[in-house]
Design a protein around this motif. Sequence first.
Motif, short mmCIF file in Angstrom:
data_model
loop_
_atom_site.label_atom_id
_atom_site.label_comp_id
_atom_site.label_asym_id
_atom_site.label_seq_id
_atom_site.Cartn_x
_atom_site.Cartn_y
_atom_site.Cartn_z
N GLN A 103 2.46 13.00 -8.01
CA GLN A 103 1.42 11.96 -8.40
C GLN A 103 1.73 12.81 -9.85
OE1 GLN A 103 -2.93 11.33 -8.28
NE2 GLN A 103 -2.65 9.45 -9.53
N TYR B 287 -12.28 20.29 -5.22
CA TYR B 287 -12.50 19.88 -6.33
C TYR B 287 -14.32 19.34 -7.18
CZ TYR B 287 -9.01 16.96 -3.81
OH TYR B 287 -8.25 16.38 -2.98
N ASP C 144 -2.51 16.15 -2.49
CA ASP C 144 -4.27 16.45 -1.59
C ASP C 144 -4.25 16.24 -0.25
OD1 ASP C 144 -3.49 16.40 -3.71
OD2 ASP C 144 -5.99 16.92 -4.48
N SER D 259 -6.90 5.46 -6.73
CA SER D 259 -5.18 5.50 -5.84
C SER D 259 -6.02 6.84 -5.06
CB SER D 259 -4.25 5.58 -6.43
OG SER D 259 -4.29 6.33 -7.61
N PHE D 260 -6.86 6.97 -4.98
CA PHE D 260 -7.17 8.31 -4.30
C PHE D 260 -8.14 7.90 -3.11
CE2 PHE D 260 -8.06 12.78 -4.16
CZ PHE D 260 -6.64 13.53 -4.35
N SER E 43 -12.75 12.05 -10.09
CA SER E 43 -11.16 11.85 -9.77
C SER E 43 -10.42 12.15 -8.55
CB SER E 43 -10.35 11.72 -10.24
OG SER E 43 -9.63 10.03 -10.75
N1 ARG Z 1 -6.48 16.77 -6.46
C1 ARG Z 1 -4.91 17.03 -7.77
C2 ARG Z 1 -5.57 17.41 -8.61
O1 ARG Z 1 -6.46 17.59 -9.59
C3 ARG Z 1 -5.02 15.55 -7.60
C4 ARG Z 1 -6.11 14.63 -7.30
C5 ARG Z 1 -5.21 12.75 -7.59
N2 ARG Z 1 -6.88 12.15 -7.89
C6 ARG Z 1 -6.62 10.94 -8.12
N3 ARG Z 1 -7.63 9.98 -8.35
N4 ARG Z 1 -5.38 10.41 -7.97
O2 ARG Z 1 -4.50 17.06 -9.44
#
Ligand code: ARG
Length: 245
Positions: free
Chosen positions: A142, A208, A182, A36-37, A94
């Motif tokens: 999130q 990341y 982000d 969802s990113f 992710s």
């Molecule tokens: N970069 C942020 C974290 O590591 C948000 C990552 C959210 N990724 C996702 N696939 N929803 O906390």
Amino acid sequence: MKKSVLFLGGLSLVSILMLAGCSKPSDVLVVGTNASFPPFEYVGGVSGDEINGFDIDLARQIAEDAGKTLKIENMKFDSLIVALNAGKIDVIASGMTITPDRQASVNFSDPYYEATQVVLMSKENNSIHNVDDLTGKHIGVQLGSTGDIMAKNYSEDVTAFNTGFEAIMELKNGKVDLVLFDSEPAASFLDKNPELKLIKLDFAPEFYGFAVAKEKVELIKSINNTLSTMKSNGQYEALVNQYMK
Ligand code: ARG
């Protein structure tokens, strides 16, 4: 004497291999994500339920270089590290920011993308100009994300959703004042929501990384090799051009 020791050695190796039948190196690389990113991972494609994105293309090459078939497991973002350490997935791909807290429980690859948090809010809202203006605001984030952790430094009024998308829905419904998210996914959601605007504040950069379980030292080496090859042969840049604005 020597011979029988060798023979015993051989036997025990066979039995170990037989016993380990279920845990022998598998030919599947299970990659966990939270799709969802966008543009890193999202559900779409021709069938409507394919998982695509920048991270997924990187993961495909990582699997190929490791001689494995890629399998994607879509799950809640805050379940990823638990799933990794329970052996349910081999890699987290992710858009996960490398943080000292997370490094205590997983190993990260070399950083593969630089991002930062940004603010999404209604075009009509002119109350945010710097980070101090976030004080006491109702912030949507999130669950388990770096945005979630950061928001709590500014406000006690933080509501965490399973996806950034849900946080943005609540923003559109006027239930939260702003969303901390982000940069790239925020920009991508902005495209579909012209009533919102994106504001860049003075937030630190985030990097990341792909995450693997602590003991999988070979896998992290192989991921880093793939990343460095993709950076030197132009494949990485082609993906940036394909997916990022
Ligand atoms: N970069 C942020 C974290 O590591 C948000 C990552 C959210 N990724 C996702 N696939 N929803 O906390």
